[in-house]
Write an enzyme that holds these catalytic residues in place. Sequence first.
Site, PDB file in Angstrom:
ATOM      1  N   ASP A   1       7.873  39.704  44.604  1.00  0.00           N
ATOM      2  CA  ASP A   1       6.536  39.455  44.053  1.00  0.00           C
ATOM      3  C   ASP A   1       6.599  38.587  42.790  1.00  0.00           C
ATOM      4  O   ASP A   1       5.578  38.054  42.352  1.00  0.00           O
ATOM      5  CB  ASP A   1       5.823  40.779  43.738  1.00  0.00           C
ATOM      6  CG  ASP A   1       5.480  41.536  45.015  1.00  0.00           C
ATOM      7  OD1 ASP A   1       5.325  40.893  46.060  1.00  0.00           O
ATOM      8  OD2 ASP A   1       5.371  42.775  44.966  1.00  0.00           O
TER       9      ASP A   1
ATOM     10  N   ARG B   1       1.922  32.243  48.920  1.00  0.00           N
ATOM     11  CA  ARG B   1       2.350  32.086  47.517  1.00  0.00           C
ATOM     12  C   ARG B   1       3.278  30.890  47.316  1.00  0.00           C
ATOM     13  O   ARG B   1       3.421  30.414  46.189  1.00  0.00           O
ATOM     14  CB  ARG B   1       3.029  33.376  47.027  1.00  0.00           C
ATOM     15  CG  ARG B   1       2.021  34.469  46.777  1.00  0.00           C
ATOM     16  CD  ARG B   1       2.626  35.717  46.165  1.00  0.00           C
ATOM     17  NE  ARG B   1       1.566  36.661  45.864  1.00  0.00           N
ATOM     18  CZ  ARG B   1       1.730  37.975  45.792  1.00  0.00           C
ATOM     19  NH1 ARG B   1       2.921  38.506  45.993  1.00  0.00           N
ATOM     20  NH2 ARG B   1       0.702  38.766  45.503  1.00  0.00           N
TER      21      ARG B   1
ATOM     22  N   LYS C   1       2.501  50.099  40.712  1.00  0.00           N
ATOM     23  CA  LYS C   1       1.507  50.077  41.797  1.00  0.00           C
ATOM     24  C   LYS C   1       2.099  50.584  43.117  1.00  0.00           C
ATOM     25  O   LYS C   1       1.472  51.375  43.811  1.00  0.00           O
ATOM     26  CB  LYS C   1       0.984  48.633  41.946  1.00  0.00           C
ATOM     27  CG  LYS C   1      -0.024  48.455  43.041  1.00  0.00           C
ATOM     28  CD  LYS C   1      -0.841  47.206  42.842  1.00  0.00           C
ATOM     29  CE  LYS C   1      -0.182  45.947  43.384  1.00  0.00           C
ATOM     30  NZ  LYS C   1      -0.258  45.819  44.838  1.00  0.00           N
TER      31      LYS C   1
ATOM     32  N   SER D   1      11.095  45.201  54.970  1.00  0.00           N
ATOM     33  CA  SER D   1       9.723  45.379  54.482  1.00  0.00           C
ATOM     34  C   SER D   1       9.494  46.841  54.133  1.00  0.00           C
ATOM     35  O   SER D   1       9.568  47.720  54.996  1.00  0.00           O
ATOM     36  CB  SER D   1       8.706  44.939  55.528  1.00  0.00           C
ATOM     37  OG  SER D   1       7.440  45.469  55.189  1.00  0.00           O
TER      38      SER D   1
ATOM     39  N   ARG E   1      -1.236  37.494  41.399  1.00  0.00           N
ATOM     40  CA  ARG E   1       0.066  37.108  40.816  1.00  0.00           C
ATOM     41  C   ARG E   1       0.071  35.614  40.432  1.00  0.00           C
ATOM     42  O   ARG E   1       0.749  35.224  39.490  1.00  0.00           O
ATOM     43  CB  ARG E   1       1.212  37.439  41.771  1.00  0.00           C
ATOM     44  CG  ARG E   1       1.227  38.929  42.146  1.00  0.00           C
ATOM     45  CD  ARG E   1       2.567  39.572  42.097  1.00  0.00           C
ATOM     46  NE  ARG E   1       2.455  40.985  42.452  1.00  0.00           N
ATOM     47  CZ  ARG E   1       2.349  41.985  41.581  1.00  0.00           C
ATOM     48  NH1 ARG E   1       2.368  41.749  40.282  1.00  0.00           N
ATOM     49  NH2 ARG E   1       2.217  43.241  41.975  1.00  0.00           N
TER      50      ARG E   1
ATOM     51  N   ARG F   1      -3.572  38.713  57.210  1.00  0.00           N
ATOM     52  CA  ARG F   1      -2.152  39.082  57.098  1.00  0.00           C
ATOM     53  C   ARG F   1      -1.651  39.753  58.384  1.00  0.00           C
ATOM     54  O   ARG F   1      -2.417  40.403  59.096  1.00  0.00           O
ATOM     55  CB  ARG F   1      -1.949  39.967  55.853  1.00  0.00           C
ATOM     56  CG  ARG F   1      -2.272  39.164  54.600  1.00  0.00           C
ATOM     57  CD  ARG F   1      -2.161  39.968  53.351  1.00  0.00           C
ATOM     58  NE  ARG F   1      -0.804  40.394  53.094  1.00  0.00           N
ATOM     59  CZ  ARG F   1      -0.463  41.181  52.075  1.00  0.00           C
ATOM     60  NH1 ARG F   1      -1.397  41.612  51.236  1.00  0.00           N
ATOM     61  NH2 ARG F   1       0.788  41.515  51.890  1.00  0.00           N
TER      62      ARG F   1
HETATM   63  C1  S3P Z   1       5.219  46.642  48.655  1.00  0.00           C
HETATM   64  C2  S3P Z   1       6.226  46.003  49.329  1.00  0.00           C
HETATM   65  C3  S3P Z   1       6.467  44.565  49.262  1.00  0.00           C
HETATM   66  C4  S3P Z   1       5.669  43.885  48.143  1.00  0.00           C
HETATM   67  C5  S3P Z   1       4.283  44.408  48.030  1.00  0.00           C
HETATM   68  C6  S3P Z   1       4.280  45.908  47.804  1.00  0.00           C
HETATM   69  C7  S3P Z   1       5.097  48.101  48.806  1.00  0.00           C
HETATM   70  O1  S3P Z   1       6.141  44.022  50.503  1.00  0.00           O
HETATM   71  O2  S3P Z   1       5.638  42.486  48.340  1.00  0.00           O
HETATM   72  O3  S3P Z   1       3.622  43.799  46.929  1.00  0.00           O
HETATM   73  O4  S3P Z   1       4.456  48.743  47.935  1.00  0.00           O
HETATM   74  O5  S3P Z   1       5.647  48.647  49.754  1.00  0.00           O
HETATM   75  P1  S3P Z   1       7.105  44.164  51.792  1.00  0.00           P
HETATM   76  O6  S3P Z   1       6.443  45.061  52.762  1.00  0.00           O
HETATM   77  O7  S3P Z   1       7.226  42.725  52.255  1.00  0.00           O
HETATM   78  O8  S3P Z   1       8.425  44.741  51.352  1.00  0.00           O
END
Ligand code: S3P
Length: 430
Positions: A314, A345, A21, A166, A387, A121
């Site tokens: 995740d 979560r 994804k 992130s 999840r 968020r």
């Molecule tokens: C993602 C990054 C992660 C992950 C999210 C998908 C992405 O979050 O938890 O499900 O595709 O860049 P972060 O931005 O906290 O790294």
Amino acid sequence: MERSIPTFDSFKGVLRLPGDKSLAHRAVILAAIAGGVSVIGNLPQSDDVNSTIRCMEILGAKFVRISNHTVRVFGVRGELKTPEAPLDCGNSGTTMRLLAGLLAGADVSATLVGDASLSKRPMRRIAEPLRRMGADISTTDGHAPLVIRKRRHKLTALHHVNPIPSAQLKSALMLAALFTEGLTAVTEPSKSRDHSERLFAFTGLPVSAMGVKITLAGPARPRPFTLNLCGDPSSAAYFAAAALINAKGRIQCENVMHNQRRLGFYRAVKNMGADIRFDSTRQWGCEESCRITAKSSRLRGIEVKGRQALDSLDELPLLASLALFADGMTEIRGGKELRKKESDRIRATTLMIKTLGGEISELDDGWKIKGPQTLRGALIDPCGDHRIAMTASVIGTRVAGIRVKYSDVVKISYPQFFHQLDKLAKGIHL
Ligand code: S3P
């Protein structure tokens, strides 16, 4: 829709997973802004990825389905259309944050909206560095809707030091940098998943990654590309976990993404004593792929923190659930960001385990769980989180009488999840 989860006498099968994804969002966006025609294969039919596709369509790119899982994308060479209505990112944080960066860079006015969960968020973390690059972007009290207005000047390059690791933030700034003159850099306290860096390089973009710092020389446009996505290791984790806790468990997942930033869950369960193997590793587009084989195992409690926690982010609720079946204490720390995902979560996992009659201590950034525990069947509310719904279902393969409320929520990442689980229950190889 409420769903009863069947317990399994034996949990055996061979699986092919839909494409990853995270990588799919990025492939869709880069193909849409490339100057030509790209082809993306093994595209997951996840609601989140479909949100990104719909937004990029409204912004001018054309997507033609060649088959169920393959799409031809006619890119707009960075020249995006101004949308007439707000762009709906649905439940997808990746869509909203990545598009915020892209649209702040491109010469476009747009409003980004999301569902109730996404609207809670945090978005200031993305608006603030973009504003420092010169973007005209505002949040609604730090949340969506995000409003981006066309500017008179191009963005200015920035060296942003991210206070948290992130991938969504890093990727948003990289997308903005594609429309910015000069060298944009992002430094993270520790390295988050690196799919953007890999795909940017794969499409000929001038990106360089050195440890926790990545730089991009803009302006630049991606080349069109052909990419078959490797399977999603986060989706595979649910089936691997079910194989580990079931007496006659043996699951083989073919062609799964083999990327260290995404394999923390697998490394952690190996430390728990799991019989889990990776083989047939090979290059697969901008990533590596592998076959994962997981077998019924006796697990022991472990400590998870730092790098390990970040690389299993995740999957931490799933790991907490496996701790219920392991001998001894498991302590999971370093998951503070889990409170800001599709649900809180940490809370949602605690509630789920308590509803099943389990014992768990909730910490600020994780949990403490002593196993093994005896659980009882119950109705689980996944708190609107795909999840959590899949994690409860994994426990349900072992504990009789588990029902999952609003089980359709799995469509966010893995619409075929229950279909595949049902087939495995009948012993059909997939
Ligand atoms: C993602 C990054 C992660 C992950 C999210 C998908 C992405 O979050 O938890 O499900 O595709 O860049 P972060 O931005 O906290 O790294």
